[in-house]
Design a protein around this motif. Structure first.
Motif, PDB file in Angstrom:
ATOM      1  N   GLU A   1       0.830  -1.212   0.000  1.00 30.24           N
ATOM      2  CA  GLU A   1       0.000   0.000   0.000  1.00 30.24           C
ATOM      3  C   GLU A   1       0.859   1.255   0.000  1.00 30.24           C
ATOM      4  OE1 GLU A   1      -3.667   2.002   2.533  1.00 30.24           O
ATOM      5  OE2 GLU A   1      -2.904   0.025   3.047  1.00 30.24           O
ATOM      6  N   ALA A   2       1.994   1.233   0.696  1.00 25.13           N
ATOM      7  CA  ALA A   2       2.894   2.390   0.698  1.00 25.13           C
ATOM      8  C   ALA A   2       3.442   2.648  -0.702  1.00 25.13           C
ATOM      9  CB  ALA A   2       4.038   2.150   1.691  1.00 25.13           C
ATOM     10  N   ILE A   3       3.798   1.582  -1.440  1.00 21.19           N
ATOM     11  CA  ILE A   3       4.289   1.743  -2.815  1.00 21.19           C
ATOM     12  C   ILE A   3       3.202   2.341  -3.697  1.00 21.19           C
ATOM     13  CG2 ILE A   3       5.083   0.476  -4.843  1.00 21.19           C
ATOM     14  CD1 ILE A   3       6.466  -1.480  -2.942  1.00 21.19           C
ATOM     15  N   THR A   4       1.973   1.818  -3.585  1.00 21.22           N
ATOM     16  CA  THR A   4       0.866   2.325  -4.399  1.00 21.22           C
ATOM     17  C   THR A   4       0.573   3.782  -4.081  1.00 21.22           C
ATOM     18  OG1 THR A   4      -0.078   0.099  -4.355  1.00 21.22           O
ATOM     19  CG2 THR A   4      -1.504   1.863  -5.111  1.00 21.22           C
ATOM     20  N   PHE A   5       0.544   4.144  -2.796  1.00 27.81           N
ATOM     21  CA  PHE A   5       0.229   5.527  -2.419  1.00 27.81           C
ATOM     22  C   PHE A   5       1.341   6.476  -2.855  1.00 27.81           C
ATOM     23  CE2 PHE A   5      -0.217   9.147   0.421  1.00 27.81           C
ATOM     24  CZ  PHE A   5      -1.577   9.386   0.319  1.00 27.81           C
TER      25      PHE A   5
ATOM     26  N   LYS B   1      -3.197  -1.900 -10.215  1.00 30.00           N
ATOM     27  CA  LYS B   1      -3.776  -2.812  -9.222  1.00 30.00           C
ATOM     28  C   LYS B   1      -4.002  -4.202  -9.813  1.00 30.00           C
ATOM     29  CE  LYS B   1      -7.461  -0.708  -8.194  1.00 30.00           C
ATOM     30  NZ  LYS B   1      -8.790  -0.619  -7.578  1.00 30.00           N
ATOM     31  N   ARG B   2      -4.452  -4.233 -11.080  1.00 28.52           N
ATOM     32  CA  ARG B   2      -4.839  -5.514 -11.667  1.00 28.52           C
ATOM     33  C   ARG B   2      -3.640  -6.380 -12.049  1.00 28.52           C
ATOM     34  NH1 ARG B   2      -9.179  -2.641 -15.707  1.00 28.52           N
ATOM     35  NH2 ARG B   2     -10.863  -2.318 -14.195  1.00 28.52           N
ATOM     36  N   THR B   3      -2.494  -5.761 -12.334  1.00 26.98           N
ATOM     37  CA  THR B   3      -1.361  -6.527 -12.855  1.00 26.98           C
ATOM     38  C   THR B   3      -0.168  -6.567 -11.918  1.00 26.98           C
ATOM     39  OG1 THR B   3      -0.558  -4.549 -13.985  1.00 26.98           O
ATOM     40  CG2 THR B   3      -1.996  -6.015 -15.221  1.00 26.98           C
ATOM     41  N   ILE B   4       0.094  -5.497 -11.193  1.00 27.11           N
ATOM     42  CA  ILE B   4       1.286  -5.431 -10.351  1.00 27.11           C
ATOM     43  C   ILE B   4       0.946  -5.761  -8.913  1.00 27.11           C
ATOM     44  CG2 ILE B   4       3.224  -4.005  -9.619  1.00 27.11           C
ATOM     45  CD1 ILE B   4       3.142  -4.646 -12.589  1.00 27.11           C
ATOM     46  N   ILE B   5       0.006  -5.031  -8.326  1.00 26.59           N
ATOM     47  CA  ILE B   5      -0.375  -5.226  -6.923  1.00 26.59           C
ATOM     48  C   ILE B   5      -1.877  -5.462  -6.889  1.00 26.59           C
ATOM     49  CG2 ILE B   5      -0.519  -4.155  -4.653  1.00 26.59           C
ATOM     50  CD1 ILE B   5       1.979  -2.603  -5.310  1.00 26.59           C
ATOM     51  N   ILE B   6      -2.278  -6.709  -6.641  1.00 27.87           N
ATOM     52  CA  ILE B   6      -3.692  -7.046  -6.566  1.00 27.87           C
ATOM     53  C   ILE B   6      -4.104  -7.022  -5.107  1.00 27.87           C
ATOM     54  CG2 ILE B   6      -5.429  -8.786  -7.064  1.00 27.87           C
ATOM     55  CD1 ILE B   6      -3.639  -9.793  -9.288  1.00 27.87           C
ATOM     56  N   PRO B   7      -5.003  -6.099  -4.679  1.00 30.58           N
ATOM     57  CA  PRO B   7      -5.390  -6.025  -3.256  1.00 30.58           C
ATOM     58  C   PRO B   7      -6.023  -7.316  -2.772  1.00 30.58           C
ATOM     59  CG  PRO B   7      -6.092  -4.078  -4.466  1.00 30.58           C
ATOM     60  CD  PRO B   7      -5.633  -5.063  -5.485  1.00 30.58           C
ATOM     61  N   GLN B   8      -5.994  -7.500  -1.486  1.00 37.80           N
ATOM     62  CA  GLN B   8      -6.531  -8.717  -0.867  1.00 37.80           C
ATOM     63  C   GLN B   8      -8.016  -8.853  -1.160  1.00 37.80           C
ATOM     64  OE1 GLN B   8      -5.924  -8.818   3.299  1.00 37.80           O
ATOM     65  NE2 GLN B   8      -6.587 -10.902   3.558  1.00 37.80           N
ATOM     66  N   GLY B   9      -8.429 -10.023  -1.680  1.00 35.62           N
ATOM     67  CA  GLY B   9      -9.836 -10.298  -1.941  1.00 35.62           C
ATOM     68  C   GLY B   9     -10.342  -9.745  -3.259  1.00 35.62           C
ATOM     69  N   GLN B  10      -9.467  -9.133  -4.137  1.00 37.06           N
ATOM     70  CA  GLN B  10      -9.935  -8.555  -5.383  1.00 37.06           C
ATOM     71  C   GLN B  10      -9.384  -9.281  -6.597  1.00 37.06           C
ATOM     72  OE1 GLN B  10      -9.391  -4.357  -5.581  1.00 37.06           O
ATOM     73  NE2 GLN B  10     -10.422  -3.962  -3.644  1.00 37.06           N
ATOM     74  N   PHE B  11      -8.832 -10.485  -6.422  1.00 35.99           N
ATOM     75  CA  PHE B  11      -8.374 -11.246  -7.579  1.00 35.99           C
ATOM     76  C   PHE B  11      -9.553 -11.667  -8.455  1.00 35.99           C
ATOM     77  CE2 PHE B  11      -6.817 -15.123  -9.673  1.00 35.99           C
ATOM     78  CZ  PHE B  11      -5.680 -14.587 -10.276  1.00 35.99           C
ATOM     79  N   GLN B  12     -10.730 -11.823  -7.806  1.00 34.71           N
ATOM     80  CA  GLN B  12     -11.934 -12.188  -8.566  1.00 34.71           C
ATOM     81  C   GLN B  12     -12.259 -11.127  -9.605  1.00 34.71           C
ATOM     82  OE1 GLN B  12     -15.350 -12.615  -6.136  1.00 34.71           O
ATOM     83  NE2 GLN B  12     -16.779 -12.799  -7.813  1.00 34.71           N
ATOM     84  N   GLU B  13     -12.087  -9.844  -9.259  1.00 34.96           N
ATOM     85  CA  GLU B  13     -12.372  -8.759 -10.208  1.00 34.96           C
ATOM     86  C   GLU B  13     -11.487  -8.874 -11.442  1.00 34.96           C
ATOM     87  OE1 GLU B  13     -12.114  -3.883 -10.432  1.00 34.96           O
ATOM     88  OE2 GLU B  13     -11.767  -4.946  -8.557  1.00 34.96           O
ATOM     89  N   PHE B  14     -10.209  -9.251 -11.231  1.00 37.10           N
ATOM     90  CA  PHE B  14      -9.292  -9.414 -12.360  1.00 37.10           C
ATOM     91  C   PHE B  14      -9.758 -10.546 -13.280  1.00 37.10           C
ATOM     92  CE2 PHE B  14      -5.493 -11.465 -14.111  1.00 37.10           C
ATOM     93  CZ  PHE B  14      -5.001 -10.427 -14.863  1.00 37.10           C
ATOM     94  N   LEU B  15     -10.262 -11.647 -12.681  1.00 41.39           N
ATOM     95  CA  LEU B  15     -10.706 -12.781 -13.492  1.00 41.39           C
ATOM     96  C   LEU B  15     -11.993 -12.471 -14.232  1.00 41.39           C
ATOM     97  CD1 LEU B  15     -10.030 -15.733 -11.018  1.00 41.39           C
ATOM     98  CD2 LEU B  15      -8.636 -15.033 -12.960  1.00 41.39           C
ATOM     99  N   GLN B  16     -12.855 -11.593 -13.685  1.00 40.16           N
ATOM    100  CA  GLN B  16     -14.167 -11.340 -14.258  1.00 40.16           C
ATOM    101  C   GLN B  16     -14.184 -10.148 -15.204  1.00 40.16           C
ATOM    102  OE1 GLN B  16     -16.843 -10.920 -10.974  1.00 40.16           O
ATOM    103  NE2 GLN B  16     -16.684 -13.032 -10.333  1.00 40.16           N
ATOM    104  N   LEU B  17     -13.036  -9.633 -15.592  1.00 36.48           N
ATOM    105  CA  LEU B  17     -13.023  -8.503 -16.515  1.00 36.48           C
ATOM    106  C   LEU B  17     -13.652  -8.905 -17.848  1.00 36.48           C
ATOM    107  CD1 LEU B  17      -9.504  -6.867 -16.035  1.00 36.48           C
ATOM    108  CD2 LEU B  17     -11.715  -5.896 -15.481  1.00 36.48           C
ATOM    109  N   GLY B  18     -14.472  -8.001 -18.422  1.00 39.89           N
ATOM    110  CA  GLY B  18     -15.064  -8.263 -19.718  1.00 39.89           C
ATOM    111  C   GLY B  18     -14.045  -8.114 -20.839  1.00 39.89           C
ATOM    112  N   ASN B  19     -14.492  -8.443 -22.078  1.00 38.13           N
ATOM    113  CA  ASN B  19     -13.580  -8.392 -23.214  1.00 38.13           C
ATOM    114  C   ASN B  19     -13.066  -6.984 -23.459  1.00 38.13           C
ATOM    115  OD1 ASN B  19     -13.875 -11.108 -23.672  1.00 38.13           O
ATOM    116  ND2 ASN B  19     -15.582 -10.859 -25.082  1.00 38.13           N
ATOM    117  N   LYS B  20     -13.960  -5.997 -23.325  1.00 37.83           N
ATOM    118  CA  LYS B  20     -13.571  -4.612 -23.591  1.00 37.83           C
ATOM    119  C   LYS B  20     -12.523  -4.143 -22.596  1.00 37.83           C
ATOM    120  CE  LYS B  20     -15.459   0.050 -23.983  1.00 37.83           C
ATOM    121  NZ  LYS B  20     -16.696   0.887 -23.903  1.00 37.83           N
ATOM    122  N   ASP B  21     -12.782  -4.372 -21.287  1.00 27.09           N
ATOM    123  CA  ASP B  21     -11.834  -3.922 -20.259  1.00 27.09           C
ATOM    124  C   ASP B  21     -10.514  -4.680 -20.365  1.00 27.09           C
ATOM    125  OD1 ASP B  21     -13.718  -2.197 -19.328  1.00 27.09           O
ATOM    126  OD2 ASP B  21     -14.491  -3.588 -17.802  1.00 27.09           O
ATOM    127  N   ARG B  22     -10.610  -5.995 -20.630  1.00 21.40           N
ATOM    128  CA  ARG B  22      -9.373  -6.769 -20.740  1.00 21.40           C
ATOM    129  C   ARG B  22      -8.560  -6.322 -21.952  1.00 21.40           C
ATOM    130  NH1 ARG B  22     -11.538 -11.330 -21.125  1.00 21.40           N
ATOM    131  NH2 ARG B  22     -11.674 -11.832 -18.904  1.00 21.40           N
TER     132      ARG B  22
END
Length: 681
Positions: free
Chosen positions: A46-50, A144-165
């Motif tokens: 979180e310190a790196i991201t901020f 967030k999606r590729t370098i630092i995935i927050p705790q409990g949000q890996f599901q969001e990365f897997l559920q990205l639609g075609n456009k967002d991906r």
């Protein structure tokens, strides 16, 4: 991006200043960050991201006092210093975050100051925050999606639609430079519009006459020469105007200077009188100032000495009174002085008695502390047992929720199948629409071509050839019309010669030689009244033939354009038909790829995803609660150990005080402690 060094102070659990050197870790190619819950692993990420983006998802909710929550409660300052390398040349960058707590209001933490730097020639040069983000090449969401995935949000990365991906992959691998479709379409539209505009302008100009061009060029040359002469005259007049303006300014300055001289001459008597007064003042100052200063200094010293004399007299009286008081006091204490040895022993025992009283007070305080410590220890033990029970319940709930959670990998694969199926269906519908559109365009072209073929010229030529040979017929007609134009030109020349002969005939006179044959006798002169009518008739026929040629050329261009457009439409129809067939085959093949037992209905799939999301949210809440309970339990364990240690210290101190009190009581010989307890000593 390769991390180099991270320094933390006053952030979450990092109260003291800590520096993490990533060079030893990244040198191995792979490393991990391990620790118990609440030990500060997430705080590093979180310190790196901020530091890079100035925001985090952990404490970024509306109404959340993020600056206060990020700072350690025992710290007055917050520091994040992150150094990393990025780019092909591995350029070093640095981002710092600093904050300070308000010294008067503990809950107020001022705005955190962020700064970015770039290392150039071993020197850190300040840069804008936007330059830092551009150097990384990732937006906050994709970071967030590729370098630092927050705790409990890996599901969001897997559920990205075609456009967002697709958008994320474009940003990651810089794929925008390969997209030329919209650029080509835009450029083609601009070129077509420009060609049509230039074509319209060329049609308006008509045919170019060389004589007219030469005449316009000569007129342009004359105008340019006239403009040059006018410019030279204008420059000469401007130079004269500048000279006159400078002369006018000098004249104005001269008049102002003369006016100032007159005013100064009028003030001359006043300045002369002032000069005389100043001279007299300087003379008096030079002759008498040092004597006046000396007189003033002697008066001041006289006053100081008189005050000193009065002070010495007063001090003398006080010293005499003090001597008298001391002599009286010596007379009073002289009998007691003779018994000084006994008094000294008694004073020593009184001092021991005072020490005993101090020790007794310390014993009373330690006993109170011992009782309070025992109470605190019991309370901490009960609280720890309560937190252990709550922790076990939360762990059971988390295990149950994880067992009931759907398989996200399976759901994602099924969603990908549904998305692909939708895309194929949409592409098929689009291809059908395109085929219908080109069919309508072809129908409109056929109607336009039918209207074009209904022209009287085509009806005239229809007896010679079918509509398929219209171009050949138009070429033949064009050749015939040109032949007729040539014949009419020869006839016109013939009649013009006759018209010239007629003018010669009118000038012949009997007896004068003919300019053509030299004869002086002219029996029959050439006369013809129908030449002008014939010439006029030939001109009208030539004009009609010219109009016919223009009409034929226009019909030919329109017909060629229609045939070209019809060919393009047919090619497009064929291409879209083939594409439609391929899409139908793809849809059939894609339908066979559905190998799962359920979720064929997309609504059921969405409901499963919704259930998975609800379970994930519940898991997140329970995990947060578990983390909080675990942290509280650890704190209670620490408190309990601290209370136990303090109790041992209190018991030891109490034993020491009791031993000291017994020892001091045994040293008393002349006095007893009971006779002084009532006096309050």
């Amino acid at each position: 991006m390769i991390p180099i060094q991270l320094t933390l102070q006053g952030l979450y659990s990092y109260q003291a200043k800590q520096t993490i050197d990533f060079t030893r870790l990244t040198g191995a190619g792979l490393f991990g960050i391990f620790g118990t819950v609440g030990s500060g692993k997430s705080s590093i990420l979180e310190a790196i991201t901020f530091a890079l983006y100035g925001r985090t998802d952990r404490l970024n909710l509306s109404g959340d006092n993020r600056n206060y929550n990020m700072m350690n409660l025992k710290s007055r300052e917050l520091l994040i210093d992150f150094i990393f390398e990025t780019g092909r040349e591995q350029t070093a960058y640095r981002s710092t975050v600093r904050g300070r707590r308000n010294s008067k209001r503990f809950e107020e933490v001022k705005t955190l100051d962020r700064a970015a730097y770039k290392k150039v020639n071993n020197e850190w040069l300040p840069i804008e925050q936007e330059v830092l983000v551009e150097a990384i090449g990732l937006s906050y969401e994709n970071f967030k999606r590729t370098i630092i995935i927050p705790q409990g949000q890996f599901q969001e990365f897997l559920q990205l639609g075609n456009k967002d991906r697709t958008q994320m992959l474009k940003e990651l691998f810089n794929l925008e430079k390969y997209e030329f479709f919209y650029k080509v379409v835009s450029l083609e539209s601009k070129n077509n519009a420009q060609m049509q505009h230039l074509g319209g302008q060329l049609q308006q100009l008509g045919e170019i006459d060389p004589e007219q061009v030469y005449l316009c060029q000569s007129q342009l040359k004359e105008l340019e020469e006239a403009i040059g002469a006018q410019n030279r005259m204008l420059n000469e007049h401007q130079q004269k105007e500048e000279q006159l303006r400078a002369l006018q300014e000098l004249t104005h300055k001269r008049s102002e200077a003369e006016k100032e001289v007159r005013e100064l001459k009028e003030q001359e008597p006043d300045y002369r009188a002032l000069e005389k007064r100043i001279g007299r003042y300087e003379q008096c100052l030079y002759l008498f100032k040092h004597q006046l200063d000396l007189l003033k200094e002697r008066g001041r010293k006289k006053e100081e000495r008189a005050a000193q004399i009065e002070s010495d007299k007063k001090k003398l009286k006080e010293e005499e009174a003090e001597i008298e008081r001391i002599e009286k006091r010596v007379g009073e204490i002289k009998p007691a002085y003779e018994k000084r040895d006994e008094l000294q022993k008694k004073a020593a025992e009184l001092a021991l008695l005072l020490r005993m009283k101090t020790v007794e007070e310390s014993i009373a305080k330690e006993e109170i502390r011992l009782k309070s410590g025992v109470d605190y220890l019991d309370q901490a033990t009960r609280q720890a047992e309560k937190l252990k029970t709550g922790k076990q319940q939360l762990e059971g709930l988390i295990r149950e929720l994880r067992n009931n959670a759907p398989d996200l990998t399976l759901l994602s694969a099924i969603r990908s199948w549904h998305s692909e199926n939708k895309n194929l269906g949409q592409l098929l519908r689009d291809s059908v629409i395109e085929i219908e559109k080109y069919a309508q365009q072809e129908k409109a072209l056929l109607e336009e071509k039918s209207l074009l073929l209904s022209d009287p010229l085509f009806e005239k030529l229809s007896h010679d050839a079918g509509y398929s040979d219209c171009e050949r017929c138009l070429d033949q007609v064009t050749d015939k019309v040109k032949e007729q134009q040539c014949k009419l030109g020869e006839e016109e020349n013939h009649f013009l010669v006759k018209e010239r002969l007629k003018s010669y005939a009118r000038e012949l006179k009997e007896g004068k030689p003919c300019p053509l044959c030299g004869s002086t006798h002219h029996p029959e002169l050439y006369q013809s009244d129908e030449l002008r009518k014939q010439l006029q008739q030939i001109g009208e026929e030539k004009q009609a033939l010219e109009q016919q040629l223009n009409h034929i050329a226009l019909l030919s261009r329109k017909l060629s354009l229609l045939q070209s457009r019809q060919q393009q439409i047919r090619l497009s129809q064929t291409e879209w038909s083939e594409k439609s067939s391929m899409l139908r085959q793809k849809i059939t093949d894609h339908a066979r790829q559905f190998i799962w037992e359920k979720y064929r209905d997309e609504e059921q799939l969405n409901a499963a995803f919704l259930q998975a999301k609800e379970i994930q949210e519940a898991l997140t809440e329970h995990e947060k609660a578990l983390s909080k309970v675990t942290s509280q339990l650890e704190q209670e364990e620490i408190n309990r150990e601290r209370y136990r240690s303090e109790l041992e210290k209190i018991r030891t101190a109490l034993t020491v005080h009791e031993t000291t009190l017994t020892t001091l009581g045994q040293q008393l010989m002349l006095i007893t402690p009971e006779q002084y307890r009532q006096t309050g000593v």
